[in-house]
Enzyme design. Structure first.
Site, mmCIF file in Angstrom:
data_model
loop_
_atom_site.group_PDB
_atom_site.id
_atom_site.type_symbol
_atom_site.label_atom_id
_atom_site.label_comp_id
_atom_site.label_asym_id
_atom_site.label_seq_id
_atom_site.Cartn_x
_atom_site.Cartn_y
_atom_site.Cartn_z
ATOM 1 N N VAL A 60 68.111 47.901 41.201
ATOM 2 C CA VAL A 60 69.047 46.816 41.498
ATOM 3 C C VAL A 60 69.836 47.192 42.742
ATOM 4 C CG1 VAL A 60 71.091 45.558 40.686
ATOM 5 C CG2 VAL A 60 69.255 46.119 39.069
ATOM 6 N N ASP B 110 70.468 61.000 38.622
ATOM 7 C CA ASP B 110 71.479 60.528 37.677
ATOM 8 C C ASP B 110 71.056 61.119 36.324
ATOM 9 O OD1 ASP B 110 73.835 58.408 37.680
ATOM 10 O OD2 ASP B 110 72.736 58.052 35.838
ATOM 11 N N ALA C 37 73.507 50.604 44.838
ATOM 12 C CA ALA C 37 72.244 50.313 44.146
ATOM 13 C C ALA C 37 72.103 51.259 42.952
ATOM 14 C CB ALA C 37 71.065 50.490 45.095
ATOM 15 N N LYS C 38 71.189 50.983 42.096
ATOM 16 C CA LYS C 38 70.894 51.905 40.992
ATOM 17 C C LYS C 38 69.491 51.616 40.498
ATOM 18 C CE LYS C 38 73.214 55.115 38.681
ATOM 19 N NZ LYS C 38 74.370 55.901 39.159
ATOM 20 N N GLY C 39 68.858 52.658 39.970
ATOM 21 C CA GLY C 39 67.547 52.483 39.374
ATOM 22 C C GLY C 39 67.551 53.034 37.973
#
Ligand code: GLU
Length: 451
Positions: free
Chosen positions: A95, A181, A140-142
Protein backbone atom coordinates in the site's frame (compact mmCIF):
# COMPACT_ATOMS: atom_id res chain seq x y z
CA UNK A 1 -6.67 26.97 14.48
CA UNK A 2 -9.82 26.35 16.50
CA UNK A 3 -9.64 26.28 20.29
CA UNK A 4 -7.35 23.31 20.92
CA UNK A 5 -9.08 22.44 24.17
CA UNK A 6 -12.08 21.28 22.17
CA UNK A 7 -10.07 19.32 19.64
CA UNK A 8 -7.02 17.92 21.37
CA UNK A 9 -6.76 14.29 22.41
CA UNK A 10 -7.91 11.41 20.31
CA UNK A 11 -11.59 11.61 21.06
CA UNK A 12 -12.58 12.91 17.63
CA UNK A 13 -14.25 9.64 16.71
CA UNK A 14 -16.72 8.23 19.18
CA UNK A 15 -17.82 4.59 18.97
CA UNK A 16 -21.19 5.86 17.76
CA UNK A 17 -19.62 7.83 14.95
CA UNK A 18 -17.73 4.70 13.94
CA UNK A 19 -20.94 2.71 13.85
CA UNK A 20 -22.59 5.37 11.66
CA UNK A 21 -19.75 5.36 9.19
CA UNK A 22 -19.84 1.58 9.08
CA UNK A 23 -23.52 1.71 8.20
CA UNK A 24 -22.73 4.25 5.49
CA UNK A 25 -20.05 2.05 4.10
CA UNK A 26 -22.31 -0.95 3.82
CA UNK A 27 -24.84 1.19 2.00
CA UNK A 28 -22.30 2.60 -0.42
CA UNK A 29 -19.19 0.50 -0.86
CA UNK A 30 -17.68 3.07 -3.23
CA UNK A 31 -17.26 5.62 -0.48
CA UNK A 32 -13.82 5.45 1.07
CA UNK A 33 -14.31 5.40 4.83
CA UNK A 34 -12.76 8.16 6.91
CA UNK A 35 -13.01 5.79 9.84
CA UNK A 36 -12.45 2.06 9.61
CA UNK A 37 -15.20 -0.45 10.14
CA UNK A 38 -13.72 -2.28 13.12
CA UNK A 39 -13.59 -0.04 16.22
CA UNK A 40 -10.30 -1.27 17.70
CA UNK A 41 -8.49 -1.94 14.42
CA UNK A 42 -5.23 -0.23 13.58
CA UNK A 43 -6.95 1.48 10.67
CA UNK A 44 -9.69 2.87 12.93
CA UNK A 45 -6.96 4.29 15.18
CA UNK A 46 -5.02 5.77 12.26
CA UNK A 47 -8.14 7.30 10.71
CA UNK A 48 -9.27 8.79 14.03
CA UNK A 49 -5.81 10.28 14.58
CA UNK A 50 -5.91 11.86 11.12
CA UNK A 51 -9.43 13.18 11.79
CA UNK A 52 -8.17 14.83 14.95
CA UNK A 53 -5.29 16.54 13.11
CA UNK A 54 -7.58 17.61 10.24
CA UNK A 55 -9.99 19.17 12.72
CA UNK A 56 -7.18 21.10 14.41
CA UNK A 57 -5.86 22.25 11.04
CA UNK A 58 -9.36 23.18 9.83
CA UNK A 59 -9.04 21.30 6.51
CA UNK A 60 -12.09 20.68 4.36
CA UNK A 61 -13.61 17.31 3.59
CA UNK A 62 -11.99 17.01 0.14
CA UNK A 63 -8.48 17.44 1.51
CA UNK A 64 -9.33 15.12 4.42
CA UNK A 65 -10.39 12.41 1.99
CA UNK A 66 -7.21 12.80 -0.05
CA UNK A 67 -5.11 12.48 3.08
CA UNK A 68 -7.16 9.52 4.32
CA UNK A 69 -7.05 7.49 1.12
CA UNK A 70 -4.09 5.45 -0.15
CA UNK A 71 -2.81 6.63 -3.53
CA UNK A 72 -2.16 3.11 -4.75
CA UNK A 73 -2.65 -0.45 -3.47
CA UNK A 74 -1.63 -3.81 -4.85
CA UNK A 75 -2.92 -7.20 -3.68
CA UNK A 76 -1.01 -10.20 -4.94
CA UNK A 77 -1.38 -13.97 -4.72
CA UNK A 78 1.83 -15.74 -3.73
CA UNK A 79 1.93 -19.45 -4.49
CA UNK A 80 4.65 -21.29 -2.57
CA UNK A 81 6.00 -24.72 -3.42
CA UNK A 82 6.85 -26.10 0.03
CA UNK A 83 9.94 -28.16 0.71
CA UNK A 84 7.78 -31.32 0.69
CA UNK A 85 6.44 -30.52 -2.80
CA UNK A 86 2.94 -29.37 -1.75
CA UNK A 87 1.68 -25.92 -2.77
CA UNK A 88 0.26 -23.22 -0.50
CA UNK A 89 -1.13 -19.85 -1.44
CA UNK A 90 -0.59 -16.60 0.46
CA UNK A 91 -1.87 -13.08 -0.01
CA UNK A 92 0.50 -10.12 -0.07
CA UNK A 93 -0.09 -6.39 -0.11
CA UNK A 94 1.79 -3.22 -0.88
CA UNK A 95 0.00 0.00 0.00
CA UNK A 96 1.40 3.38 -1.00
CA UNK A 97 -0.52 5.72 1.22
CA UNK A 98 1.15 8.87 -0.03
CA UNK A 99 3.84 9.78 -2.56
CA UNK A 100 3.53 13.57 -2.63
CA UNK A 101 6.81 14.34 -0.80
CA UNK A 102 8.84 11.61 -2.48
CA UNK A 103 8.88 7.85 -3.02
CA UNK A 104 6.80 5.56 -0.85
CA UNK A 105 8.77 4.28 2.14
CA UNK A 106 8.02 1.63 4.69
CA UNK A 107 8.52 -1.85 6.00
CA UNK A 108 7.43 -5.31 4.94
CA UNK A 109 5.60 -7.34 7.59
CA UNK A 110 5.20 -11.12 7.72
CA UNK A 111 2.60 -12.12 10.30
CA UNK A 112 -0.48 -14.34 10.36
CA UNK A 113 -2.63 -11.36 11.39
CA UNK A 114 -1.67 -9.18 8.40
CA UNK A 115 -4.64 -7.90 6.40
CA UNK A 116 -5.09 -5.03 4.00
CA UNK A 117 -6.55 -2.70 6.64
CA UNK A 118 -3.55 -3.19 8.92
CA UNK A 119 -1.20 -2.49 6.01
CA UNK A 120 -3.21 0.64 5.16
CA UNK A 121 -2.87 1.89 8.73
CA UNK A 122 0.85 1.17 8.86
CA UNK A 123 1.33 2.90 5.47
CA UNK A 124 -0.52 6.00 6.71
CA UNK A 125 1.62 6.15 9.85
CA UNK A 126 4.73 5.96 7.64
CA UNK A 127 3.53 9.05 5.72
CA UNK A 128 3.22 11.16 8.87
CA UNK A 129 6.42 9.68 10.36
CA UNK A 130 8.54 10.56 7.31
CA UNK A 131 7.05 14.07 7.29
CA UNK A 132 7.61 14.64 11.02
CA UNK A 133 11.33 13.85 10.76
CA UNK A 134 11.38 15.62 7.36
CA UNK A 135 12.83 12.87 5.22
CA UNK A 136 11.82 13.27 1.54
CA UNK A 137 9.46 10.31 1.34
CA UNK A 138 5.80 9.50 1.29
CA UNK A 139 4.54 6.51 3.23
CA UNK A 140 4.01 2.89 2.24
CA UNK A 141 3.84 -0.55 3.81
CA UNK A 142 3.82 -4.14 2.67
CA UNK A 143 2.63 -7.32 4.26
CA UNK A 144 2.19 -11.01 3.66
CA UNK A 145 -0.31 -13.03 5.70
CA UNK A 146 2.06 -15.76 6.84
CA UNK A 147 3.48 -17.07 10.10
CA UNK A 148 7.20 -17.06 9.26
CA UNK A 149 8.06 -19.33 12.20
CA UNK A 150 6.28 -22.23 10.42
CA UNK A 151 8.34 -22.09 7.22
CA UNK A 152 11.92 -22.98 6.36
CA UNK A 153 14.42 -20.34 5.31
CA UNK A 154 14.30 -21.65 1.73
CA UNK A 155 10.49 -21.37 1.74
CA UNK A 156 10.64 -17.82 3.08
CA UNK A 157 13.14 -16.94 0.37
CA UNK A 158 10.74 -18.23 -2.31
CA UNK A 159 7.81 -16.32 -0.77
CA UNK A 160 9.89 -13.13 -0.66
CA UNK A 161 11.12 -13.45 -4.23
CA UNK A 162 7.65 -14.19 -5.62
CA UNK A 163 6.11 -11.32 -3.63
CA UNK A 164 8.84 -8.98 -4.93
CA UNK A 165 8.41 -10.02 -8.53
CA UNK A 166 4.61 -9.55 -8.26
CA UNK A 167 4.94 -5.98 -6.95
CA UNK A 168 7.91 -5.07 -9.22
CA UNK A 169 5.87 -2.56 -11.27
CA UNK A 170 5.26 -0.26 -8.31
CA UNK A 171 8.54 -0.44 -6.35
CA UNK A 172 11.98 0.99 -7.03
CA UNK A 173 14.52 3.40 -5.54
CA UNK A 174 12.55 6.37 -6.86
CA UNK A 175 9.11 4.81 -6.43
CA UNK A 176 8.81 2.84 -3.21
CA UNK A 177 11.59 1.61 -0.93
CA UNK A 178 11.12 -1.33 1.44
CA UNK A 179 12.63 -2.01 4.87
CA UNK A 180 12.26 -4.73 7.52
CA UNK A 181 9.32 -4.85 9.91
CA UNK A 182 7.83 -7.58 12.13
CA UNK A 183 8.72 -11.04 10.77
CA UNK A 184 11.27 -9.83 8.21
CA UNK A 185 14.95 -8.94 8.53
CA UNK A 186 18.14 -7.92 6.74
CA UNK A 187 18.20 -11.17 4.78
CA UNK A 188 14.64 -10.55 3.53
CA UNK A 189 15.78 -7.14 2.27
CA UNK A 190 18.75 -8.74 0.49
CA UNK A 191 16.37 -11.16 -1.30
CA UNK A 192 14.06 -8.30 -2.31
CA UNK A 193 17.01 -6.26 -3.58
CA UNK A 194 18.44 -9.24 -5.48
CA UNK A 195 15.14 -10.20 -7.12
CA UNK A 196 14.52 -6.62 -8.21
CA UNK A 197 18.09 -6.21 -9.48
CA UNK A 198 18.23 -9.53 -11.35
CA UNK A 199 14.97 -8.71 -13.11
CA UNK A 200 16.31 -5.34 -14.28
CA UNK A 201 19.76 -6.69 -15.09
CA UNK A 202 21.94 -4.59 -12.77
CA UNK A 203 22.44 -4.08 -9.04
CA UNK A 204 20.14 -1.53 -7.43
CA UNK A 205 20.91 -1.38 -3.69
CA UNK A 206 18.64 1.64 -3.03
CA UNK A 207 15.43 -0.36 -3.66
CA UNK A 208 15.52 -1.55 -0.03
CA UNK A 209 16.97 -0.32 3.23
CA UNK A 210 17.89 -2.29 6.31
CA UNK A 211 20.07 -4.54 4.14
CA UNK A 212 23.14 -6.46 5.30
CA UNK A 213 26.33 -4.35 5.21
CA UNK A 214 28.08 -6.32 2.41
CA UNK A 215 25.30 -5.49 -0.07
CA UNK A 216 24.97 -1.78 0.68
CA UNK A 217 23.45 -1.69 4.15
CA UNK A 218 24.28 1.18 6.48
CA UNK A 219 26.17 1.09 9.71
CA UNK A 220 23.80 1.79 12.57
CA UNK A 221 20.56 0.86 10.72
CA UNK A 222 19.85 -2.31 12.71
CA UNK A 223 19.72 -0.42 16.02
CA UNK A 224 18.48 2.94 14.71
CA UNK A 225 14.83 2.60 15.75
CA UNK A 226 15.87 1.73 19.31
CA UNK A 227 18.41 4.54 19.50
CA UNK A 228 15.72 6.93 18.32
CA UNK A 229 13.31 5.63 20.99
CA UNK A 230 15.89 6.40 23.67
CA UNK A 231 16.63 9.86 22.21
CA UNK A 232 12.89 10.59 22.23
CA UNK A 233 12.51 9.30 25.80
CA UNK A 234 15.45 11.43 26.97
CA UNK A 235 13.98 14.52 25.30
CA UNK A 236 10.52 13.99 26.80
CA UNK A 237 11.97 13.42 30.26
CA UNK A 238 14.15 16.48 29.76
CA UNK A 239 11.01 18.62 29.28
CA UNK A 240 10.17 17.73 32.90
CA UNK A 241 13.73 18.20 34.13
CA UNK A 242 14.26 14.44 34.56
CA UNK A 243 17.25 12.43 33.32
CA UNK A 244 17.30 8.86 32.02
CA UNK A 245 19.63 7.76 34.82
CA UNK A 246 16.94 8.72 37.34
CA UNK A 247 14.12 6.53 36.04
CA UNK A 248 12.81 2.99 36.07
CA UNK A 249 11.42 1.50 32.88
CA UNK A 250 9.54 -1.50 31.48
CA UNK A 251 9.80 -2.57 27.85
CA UNK A 252 7.10 -4.65 26.18
CA UNK A 253 8.53 -6.58 23.22
CA UNK A 254 12.06 -7.87 22.97
CA UNK A 255 12.48 -8.05 19.20
CA UNK A 256 14.36 -5.74 16.85
CA UNK A 257 13.13 -2.60 18.62
CA UNK A 258 12.56 -3.60 22.26
CA UNK A 259 15.77 -5.55 22.86
CA UNK A 260 18.07 -2.74 21.70
CA UNK A 261 15.90 -0.12 23.39
CA UNK A 262 16.32 -1.99 26.68
CA UNK A 263 20.08 -2.14 26.07
CA UNK A 264 20.40 1.58 25.28
CA UNK A 265 18.18 2.53 28.22
CA UNK A 266 20.37 0.39 30.47
CA UNK A 267 23.53 1.97 29.01
CA UNK A 268 22.05 5.43 29.63
CA UNK A 269 21.64 4.55 33.31
CA UNK A 270 17.91 3.83 33.41
CA UNK A 271 16.85 0.89 35.57
CA UNK A 272 15.13 -1.62 33.26
CA UNK A 273 12.91 -3.51 35.72
CA UNK A 274 10.81 -5.60 33.34
CA UNK A 275 10.74 -6.82 29.75
CA UNK A 276 8.54 -9.25 27.86
CA UNK A 277 8.21 -11.06 24.56
CA UNK A 278 5.52 -13.22 22.92
CA UNK A 279 6.28 -16.08 25.33
CA UNK A 280 5.98 -14.06 28.58
CA UNK A 281 7.82 -11.53 30.69
CA UNK A 282 10.29 -11.12 33.52
CA UNK A 283 10.82 -8.54 36.23
CA UNK A 284 13.48 -7.69 38.80
CA UNK A 285 12.84 -4.74 41.10
CA UNK A 286 16.55 -3.89 41.34
CA UNK A 287 16.88 -3.81 37.57
CA UNK A 288 17.70 -6.47 34.99
CA UNK A 289 21.28 -7.12 33.87
CA UNK A 290 20.40 -6.35 30.24
CA UNK A 291 23.70 -7.53 28.64
CA UNK A 292 23.34 -10.90 30.46
CA UNK A 293 19.69 -11.02 29.38
CA UNK A 294 20.68 -10.50 25.73
CA UNK A 295 23.03 -13.49 26.02
CA UNK A 296 20.21 -15.55 27.59
CA UNK A 297 17.87 -14.62 24.71
CA UNK A 298 20.54 -15.44 22.12
CA UNK A 299 20.76 -18.96 23.63
CA UNK A 300 17.11 -19.69 24.44
CA UNK A 301 15.11 -17.51 22.04
CA UNK A 302 13.09 -15.87 24.83
CA UNK A 303 13.43 -13.64 27.90
CA UNK A 304 11.47 -16.27 29.87
CA UNK A 305 13.50 -18.18 32.47
CA UNK A 306 16.19 -15.52 32.94
CA UNK A 307 17.95 -16.28 36.19
CA UNK A 308 17.19 -14.05 39.16
CA UNK A 309 14.03 -12.57 37.68
CA UNK A 310 10.36 -13.24 38.48
CA UNK A 311 7.75 -14.04 35.86
CA UNK A 312 5.34 -11.31 34.78
CA UNK A 313 2.64 -11.46 32.11
CA UNK A 314 2.47 -9.02 29.22
CA UNK A 315 -0.68 -7.48 30.73
CA UNK A 316 0.96 -7.12 34.16
CA UNK A 317 4.01 -5.47 32.61
CA UNK A 318 1.87 -2.65 31.20
CA UNK A 319 0.57 -1.92 34.72
CA UNK A 320 3.91 -1.97 36.57
CA UNK A 321 4.87 0.92 38.80
CA UNK A 322 7.64 2.35 36.61
CA UNK A 323 8.43 5.84 35.35
CA UNK A 324 8.70 5.03 31.65
CA UNK A 325 6.74 2.39 29.75
CA UNK A 326 7.98 1.44 26.28
CA UNK A 327 5.44 -0.60 24.29
CA UNK A 328 7.65 -2.01 21.52
CA UNK A 329 5.64 -4.95 20.21
CA UNK A 330 2.36 -4.68 18.29
CA UNK A 331 -0.70 -2.49 17.81
CA UNK A 332 -3.61 -1.87 20.19
CA UNK A 333 -2.05 -3.04 23.48
CA UNK A 334 -3.05 0.15 25.31
CA UNK A 335 -6.82 0.47 25.01
CA UNK A 336 -9.28 2.20 27.34
CA UNK A 337 -9.04 -0.73 29.80
CA UNK A 338 -5.30 -1.37 29.90
CA UNK A 339 -4.52 2.37 29.77
CA UNK A 340 -6.51 2.81 32.98
CA UNK A 341 -4.01 0.58 34.79
CA UNK A 342 -0.81 2.22 33.51
CA UNK A 343 1.23 3.71 36.36
CA UNK A 344 4.09 5.11 34.27
CA UNK A 345 4.42 8.88 33.85
CA UNK A 346 5.66 8.54 30.28
CA UNK A 347 4.69 6.12 27.51
CA UNK A 348 7.25 6.08 24.70
CA UNK A 349 5.87 4.21 21.69
CA UNK A 350 8.51 1.96 20.13
CA UNK A 351 5.82 -0.02 18.28
CA UNK A 352 3.56 1.35 15.56
CA UNK A 353 0.05 2.02 16.86
CA UNK A 354 0.31 0.49 20.36
CA UNK A 355 -2.31 2.90 21.74
CA UNK A 356 -5.94 2.98 20.56
CA UNK A 357 -7.90 6.23 20.49
CA UNK A 358 -9.70 5.15 23.67
CA UNK A 359 -6.36 4.32 25.28
CA UNK A 360 -5.01 7.72 24.28
CA UNK A 361 -7.99 9.48 25.84
CA UNK A 362 -7.60 7.60 29.13
CA UNK A 363 -3.84 8.24 29.27
CA UNK A 364 -4.41 11.96 28.58
CA UNK A 365 -7.10 12.19 31.28
CA UNK A 366 -4.66 10.62 33.72
CA UNK A 367 -1.89 13.10 32.85
CA UNK A 368 0.40 10.48 31.33
CA UNK A 369 2.68 11.86 28.60
CA UNK A 370 2.64 9.78 25.40
CA UNK A 371 5.57 10.22 23.02
CA UNK A 372 3.82 9.04 19.83
CA UNK A 373 5.06 6.31 17.50
CA UNK A 374 5.44 8.59 14.46
CA UNK A 375 8.05 10.52 16.44
CA UNK A 376 9.41 8.02 18.98
CA UNK A 377 10.15 5.18 16.55
CA UNK A 378 11.18 7.33 13.57
CA UNK A 379 14.89 6.64 14.09
CA UNK A 380 14.59 3.57 11.86
CA UNK A 381 13.34 5.44 8.83
CA UNK A 382 15.81 8.27 9.46
CA UNK A 383 18.73 5.86 9.11
CA UNK A 384 16.93 4.13 6.22
CA UNK A 385 17.05 7.53 4.53
CA UNK A 386 20.78 7.74 5.30
CA UNK A 387 21.23 4.26 3.82
CA UNK A 388 19.36 5.27 0.64
CA UNK A 389 21.40 8.48 0.30
CA UNK A 390 24.63 6.50 0.73
CA UNK A 391 23.50 3.87 -1.80
CA UNK A 392 22.54 6.56 -4.33
CA UNK A 393 25.93 8.22 -3.93
CA UNK A 394 27.89 4.96 -3.54
CA UNK A 395 29.73 6.67 -0.70
CA UNK A 396 29.62 5.35 2.86
CA UNK A 397 29.50 7.23 6.13
CA UNK A 398 31.07 6.24 9.43
CA UNK A 399 29.03 4.88 12.32
CA UNK A 400 29.84 8.05 14.24
CA UNK A 401 28.48 10.27 11.44
CA UNK A 402 25.28 8.23 11.34
CA UNK A 403 24.77 8.25 15.12
CA UNK A 404 25.38 12.00 15.26
CA UNK A 405 23.03 12.84 12.38
CA UNK A 406 20.35 10.56 13.80
CA UNK A 407 20.57 12.26 17.18
CA UNK A 408 20.32 15.70 15.54
CA UNK A 409 17.26 14.71 13.49
CA UNK A 410 15.49 13.19 16.48
CA UNK A 411 16.31 16.20 18.66
CA UNK A 412 15.06 18.75 16.15
CA UNK A 413 11.90 16.76 15.37
CA UNK A 414 11.17 16.38 19.08
CA UNK A 415 11.83 20.08 19.73
CA UNK A 416 9.39 21.15 17.00
CA UNK A 417 6.67 18.77 18.24
CA UNK A 418 7.16 19.71 21.88
CA UNK A 419 7.11 23.46 21.08
CA UNK A 420 3.87 23.16 19.09
CA UNK A 421 2.32 21.03 21.82
CA UNK A 422 3.07 23.70 24.42
CA UNK A 423 2.09 26.64 22.22
CA UNK A 424 -1.29 25.18 21.20
CA UNK A 425 -1.97 23.00 24.27
CA UNK A 426 -1.97 19.84 22.18
CA UNK A 427 -0.93 16.34 23.15
CA UNK A 428 2.45 15.35 21.70
CA UNK A 429 0.54 12.98 19.39
CA UNK A 430 -1.69 15.71 18.00
CA UNK A 431 1.28 18.06 17.67
CA UNK A 432 3.30 15.45 15.75
CA UNK A 433 0.32 14.63 13.54
CA UNK A 434 -0.35 18.32 12.85
CA UNK A 435 3.28 18.84 11.76
CA UNK A 436 3.31 15.68 9.61
CA UNK A 437 -0.14 16.12 8.07
CA UNK A 438 0.49 19.81 7.34
CA UNK A 439 3.74 19.06 5.50
CA UNK A 440 1.99 16.46 3.33
CA UNK A 441 -1.01 18.73 2.69
CA UNK A 442 1.34 21.56 1.73
CA UNK A 443 3.04 19.31 -0.82
CA UNK A 444 -0.39 18.37 -2.24
CA UNK A 445 -1.46 21.98 -2.46
CA UNK A 446 1.77 23.32 -3.98
CA UNK A 447 1.85 20.57 -6.58
CA UNK A 448 -1.82 21.10 -7.42
CA UNK A 449 -4.29 18.65 -8.90
CA UNK A 450 -3.67 16.95 -12.23
CA UNK A 451 -5.43 17.49 -14.59
N1 GLU B 1 9.35 -0.89 9.97
C1 GLU B 1 9.89 0.43 9.97
C2 GLU B 1 8.90 1.39 10.60
O1 GLU B 1 7.79 1.03 10.89
C3 GLU B 1 10.25 0.76 8.55
C4 GLU B 1 10.87 2.08 8.39
C5 GLU B 1 11.71 2.19 7.12
O2 GLU B 1 11.17 2.18 6.00
O3 GLU B 1 12.89 2.26 7.29
O4 GLU B 1 9.23 2.51 10.88
Amino acid sequence: MPDPSTTSGAGATTPDATADLTADLTANPDVTPLTAPRPASALATAQAQLASAVEILGYDDGLHRMLATPRREMNVAIPLRRDDGSVELFTGYRVQHNISRGPGKGGLRYAPSVDVDEVRALAMWMTWKCAVVDVPYGGAKGGVTIDPSRYSRAELERVTRRYTSEIMPIIGPERDIMAPDIGTDEQTMAWVMDTYSVNLGYTIPAVTTGKPLPVGGSLGRATATSRGVVHAAAAALGDAGVRLDEVTTAVQGFGKVGSHAARFLHEAGARVVAVSDQFGGIRAADGLDVPALLTHVAHTGSVVGFEGADAVSNAELLALDVDVLVPAAVENVLDEHTAGRVKARWVVEGANGPTTTGGDRVLAERGIVVVPDILANAGGVVVSYFEWVQANQAYWWTEHEIAERLEQRMASAYAAVSALSRRESLSLRDAALVIGVRRVAEAHQIRGLYP
